[in-house]
Each structure stands twice: as structure tokens, then as C-alpha cells.
Enzyme design. Sequence first.
Site, mmCIF file in Angstrom:
data_model
loop_
_atom_site.group_PDB
_atom_site.id
_atom_site.type_symbol
_atom_site.label_atom_id
_atom_site.label_comp_id
_atom_site.label_asym_id
_atom_site.label_seq_id
_atom_site.Cartn_x
_atom_site.Cartn_y
_atom_site.Cartn_z
ATOM 1 N N ASP A 1 1.854 41.438 -16.017
ATOM 2 C CA ASP A 1 1.389 39.807 -16.706
ATOM 3 C C ASP A 1 1.665 41.727 -18.077
ATOM 4 O O ASP A 1 0.540 42.174 -17.896
ATOM 5 C CB ASP A 1 0.412 39.206 -16.624
ATOM 6 C CG ASP A 1 0.747 38.233 -15.156
ATOM 7 O OD1 ASP A 1 2.141 38.109 -15.199
ATOM 8 O OD2 ASP A 1 -0.324 38.228 -15.058
HETATM 9 N N1 URA Z 1 -1.052 38.867 -10.134
HETATM 10 C C1 URA Z 1 -0.734 38.327 -11.757
HETATM 11 O O1 URA Z 1 -1.717 37.198 -11.007
HETATM 12 N N2 URA Z 1 -0.507 39.558 -12.374
HETATM 13 C C2 URA Z 1 0.439 40.539 -12.189
HETATM 14 O O2 URA Z 1 0.463 41.038 -13.525
HETATM 15 C C3 URA Z 1 0.220 41.265 -10.742
HETATM 16 C C4 URA Z 1 0.073 39.724 -10.687
#
Ligand code: URA
Length: 235
Positions: free
Chosen positions: A102
Site C-alpha cells: 500500500d
Molecule cells: N497488507 C496490507 O494491508 N497492506 C500492505 O501493504 C501489505 C499487506
Amino acid sequence: MRLNKFLSACGVASRRKCDEIIASGRVCVGGRVRSELGVEINEKKDVVAVDGVRVKLPEEFVYLKLNKPKGYVCSAKDEKGRKTIFDLIDCEARLVNVGRLDYNTEGLIFLTNDGNFANLVTHPRFHFEKEYHVTVEGEMKESELAVLRNGVVENGVRMPKAKVKFLSFDGKNTKLSVIIDEGQNHQVRRMFDCIGRTIVLLKRVRIGNVLLGGLSRGKTKPMSAEEIAFFMGEK
Ligand code: URA
């Protein structure tokens, strides 16, 4: 390309000797033994193995580890004009990111121009572990960790189980190690949303046997042959 031509281009043996190797049933294409002569393969897509060991054309594949900082998107372009991880990379090869993190997550992500490798690492069938260090506001109770371990229920559906370990509490925030082997969208954030906890920092520290280690934020490092082989199933 003909299979025998491909094998000799990979340096296995002469084309005639490769025909013998094929006929003796030692060659797999896409996991299936192909012992007939005259087999055509797609040299860009097919995974070819001799005696169980993958062979490749000697073109240069690139495999990088990146420590993605917060505030970067994992795509080549962003419609909102935000910075992308490719702004951090100086490489002539056309690379793709292997999976995603993310915008606000930091840590380990791979980049490569080997499509087979990218598919392998992200394929749900292989269940490669991903370990995150999760910093959460407040002091977390053991009972909450148990809920995460069992798989939280989100809109009536149980999410996958996670391995969860307490790491520290500094009087303000709790730090946990969370290991999952699936790659659902925003999986870790959704798990903590479900139990009403706020994540302060989410950082991926390991994929399979590959550690983020001391790699600085925003920096890349080539993966070692051993790290690549772990995913290729050669080790
Ligand atoms: N889980 C999440 O919520 N975000 C990420 O970036 C990776 C795993």
C-alpha cells in the site's frame, strides 16, 4: 522455438544430444514430461526443466529487492500524480513490481523483468510467507492476538489465520510480528480494522527466506542467486 534448439541455446548440450535427452524423458515443459521430438515451446513463457532443474536462455534477468518508503505507489503510473516506486529505480531493464505494498506501507518488495518469477512469487498456490512488523496504537491484549491468530471475521467471512508474535510495548505503541501466507488486498490493515485497532506503521520485513535486513529506505539491492533459487524451487 523448438525444444531441442531452446535447450542447446541454454547451454545444455548440442542439438542432437538434446534430442536424446528429450527422448529419455528428462525434460519437463510447464511441469509435464515432453519426450516426443519436434515439441514447440514459447521460450518467453514456458518453464523448462532438465532433471528437475530449470534452464534459461542466457539473457540477463534482473531481480532486485527494494526497501519501499511510505508515500510511494507500486505501479508504473499514478492517476493522482503521486510518486511511484519506479522513481526510486535507476535500471535500463523494464521491470515490474512483484506484488504490491500500500501507499502507506513500507518495506521489502521485489522488482524483476522475469515474468515467470513474478508469477511464481505471487501465485496463491505456493503460499510463500510474508512477515510484517506492525506498530499499533496502545497496548494490545493477548486475547486480541489470539483473535488475529485464529483468523478475524470480516463481514461474516473468516480471514486466513496469521502467526502473530508480541515484540515490544514502549508505553505508547505495541509492535508485533505478523506472518501471513496469502496476499489478499490490504490484508493486514483489514485484520486490524476488524479488531478496532489503528496501525501506526506497517513494514514488510521478509518474503519467503529473503529478509529486508539493513537495506536503507528507498534503496535497491540485487537478490542473491540463493534467494532467487529459493523461489524457483531449486534449493
Ligand atoms: N497488507 C496490507 O494491508 N497492506 C500492505 O501493504 C501489505 C499487506
